[in-house]
Design a protein around this motif. Structure first.
Motif, mmCIF file in Angstrom:
data_model
loop_
_atom_site.group_PDB
_atom_site.id
_atom_site.type_symbol
_atom_site.label_atom_id
_atom_site.label_comp_id
_atom_site.label_asym_id
_atom_site.label_seq_id
_atom_site.Cartn_x
_atom_site.Cartn_y
_atom_site.Cartn_z
ATOM 1 N N UNK A 68 0.841 -1.197 0.000
ATOM 2 C CA UNK A 68 0.000 0.000 0.000
ATOM 3 C C UNK A 68 0.878 1.250 0.000
ATOM 4 N N UNK A 69 0.239 2.412 -0.122
ATOM 5 C CA UNK A 69 0.978 3.674 -0.038
ATOM 6 C C UNK A 69 1.826 3.626 1.218
ATOM 7 N N UNK A 70 3.082 3.991 1.058
ATOM 8 C CA UNK A 70 4.050 3.842 2.132
ATOM 9 C C UNK A 70 4.723 5.183 2.399
ATOM 10 N N UNK A 71 4.898 5.503 3.668
ATOM 11 C CA UNK A 71 5.589 6.727 4.050
ATOM 12 C C UNK A 71 7.093 6.473 3.931
ATOM 13 N N UNK A 72 7.659 6.853 2.787
ATOM 14 C CA UNK A 72 9.063 6.543 2.496
ATOM 15 C C UNK A 72 10.001 7.279 3.449
ATOM 16 N N UNK A 73 9.668 8.507 3.825
ATOM 17 C CA UNK A 73 10.526 9.221 4.779
ATOM 18 C C UNK A 73 10.611 8.460 6.100
ATOM 19 N N UNK A 74 9.477 7.939 6.556
ATOM 20 C CA UNK A 74 9.457 7.156 7.792
ATOM 21 C C UNK A 74 10.223 5.845 7.608
ATOM 22 N N UNK A 75 10.092 5.253 6.443
ATOM 23 C CA UNK A 75 10.816 4.010 6.145
ATOM 24 C C UNK A 75 12.322 4.253 6.167
ATOM 25 N N UNK A 76 12.773 5.328 5.552
ATOM 26 C CA UNK A 76 14.213 5.640 5.524
ATOM 27 C C UNK A 76 14.728 5.866 6.944
ATOM 28 N N UNK A 77 13.991 6.640 7.744
ATOM 29 C CA UNK A 77 14.394 6.846 9.150
ATOM 30 C C UNK A 77 14.437 5.514 9.891
ATOM 31 N N UNK A 78 13.426 4.696 9.685
ATOM 32 C CA UNK A 78 13.389 3.376 10.315
ATOM 33 C C UNK A 78 14.554 2.504 9.870
ATOM 34 N N UNK A 79 14.917 2.584 8.587
ATOM 35 C CA UNK A 79 16.034 1.798 8.058
ATOM 36 C C UNK A 79 17.335 2.187 8.757
ATOM 37 N N UNK A 80 17.548 3.485 8.934
ATOM 38 C CA UNK A 80 18.759 3.935 9.647
ATOM 39 C C UNK A 80 18.755 3.444 11.093
ATOM 40 N N UNK A 81 17.591 3.505 11.741
ATOM 41 C CA UNK A 81 17.497 3.029 13.128
ATOM 42 C C UNK A 81 17.779 1.531 13.223
ATOM 43 N N UNK A 82 17.242 0.768 12.292
ATOM 44 C CA UNK A 82 17.475 -0.680 12.292
ATOM 45 C C UNK A 82 18.946 -0.973 12.030
ATOM 46 N N UNK A 83 19.533 -0.255 11.081
ATOM 47 C CA UNK A 83 20.955 -0.464 10.785
ATOM 48 C C UNK A 83 21.812 -0.147 12.013
ATOM 49 N N UNK A 84 21.457 0.904 12.735
ATOM 50 C CA UNK A 84 22.188 1.260 13.956
ATOM 51 C C UNK A 84 22.025 0.164 15.013
ATOM 52 N N UNK A 85 20.805 -0.364 15.167
ATOM 53 C CA UNK A 85 20.543 -1.453 16.107
ATOM 54 C C UNK A 85 21.393 -2.683 15.753
ATOM 55 N N UNK A 86 21.411 -3.041 14.481
ATOM 56 C CA UNK A 86 22.167 -4.197 14.008
ATOM 57 C C UNK A 86 23.667 -3.990 14.273
ATOM 58 N N UNK A 87 24.135 -2.795 13.968
ATOM 59 C CA UNK A 87 25.547 -2.472 14.182
ATOM 60 C C UNK A 87 25.916 -2.511 15.665
ATOM 61 N N UNK A 88 25.054 -1.959 16.506
ATOM 62 C CA UNK A 88 25.341 -1.929 17.941
ATOM 63 C C UNK A 88 25.344 -3.321 18.555
ATOM 64 N N UNK A 89 24.594 -4.236 17.976
ATOM 65 C CA UNK A 89 24.525 -5.615 18.455
ATOM 66 C C UNK A 89 25.506 -6.530 17.726
ATOM 67 N N UNK A 90 26.218 -5.934 16.743
ATOM 68 C CA UNK A 90 27.169 -6.678 15.913
ATOM 69 C C UNK A 90 26.535 -7.948 15.311
ATOM 70 N N UNK A 91 25.343 -7.779 14.757
ATOM 71 C CA UNK A 91 24.620 -8.905 14.175
ATOM 72 C C UNK A 91 25.165 -9.315 12.810
ATOM 73 N N UNK A 92 25.804 -8.397 12.122
ATOM 74 C CA UNK A 92 26.406 -8.732 10.817
ATOM 75 C C UNK A 92 27.896 -8.527 10.861
#
Length: 130
Positions: free
Chosen positions: A106-130
């Protein structure tokens, strides 16, 4: 994407999905929704077939602003952020509904998605998941 890099990306994504959205990962398993039924296309098309045209253009503009390497490396996190944004709806769907939803978003709030993507990437990095 080459076939091998696509397989690697899918495997990495599924591990990230399990760590970042464990309830959704479990729901996909429970409903027997295989990532190959939707995720390969999300990666191969960079979401151009799943998002509305204006959402796709907005997303791709964000990728191009970041440059090819950094922009496209954000893509798996964008996919996670989209799932996160629609998490509640997805948890209420059966396998057929999930596959329909994941094939045409469906219609997606891309700005919110981009912010969420950065937050998830930071979470992954802080937990050293990759």
């Amino acid at each position: 994407f080459t076939l091998d890099s696509l397989r690697q990306s899918v495997a990495s994504f599924l591990m990230l999905l399990q760590h970042t959205l464990p309830d959704l990962h479990a729901h996909f398993d429970e409903e027997q929704v295989d990532a190959n039924q939707w995720l390969v296309e999300w990666f191969a098309s960079l979401l151009s077939k799943q998002l509305r045209l204006e959402d796709t253009l907005h997303l791709w503009d964000s990728y191009f602003v970041l440059g090819p390497e950094q922009g496209f490396s954000l893509h798996p996190y964008v996919c996670l952020a989209i799932l996160q944004q629609h998490r509640e709806k997805l948890l209420d769907m059966d396998s057929d509904e999930l596959l329909r939803f994941l094939s045409i978003l469906p219609k997606t709030n891309i700005d919110m998605v981009i912010r969420g993507a950065y937050n998830i990437r930071e979470f992954v990095s802080s937990r050293e998941l990759l």
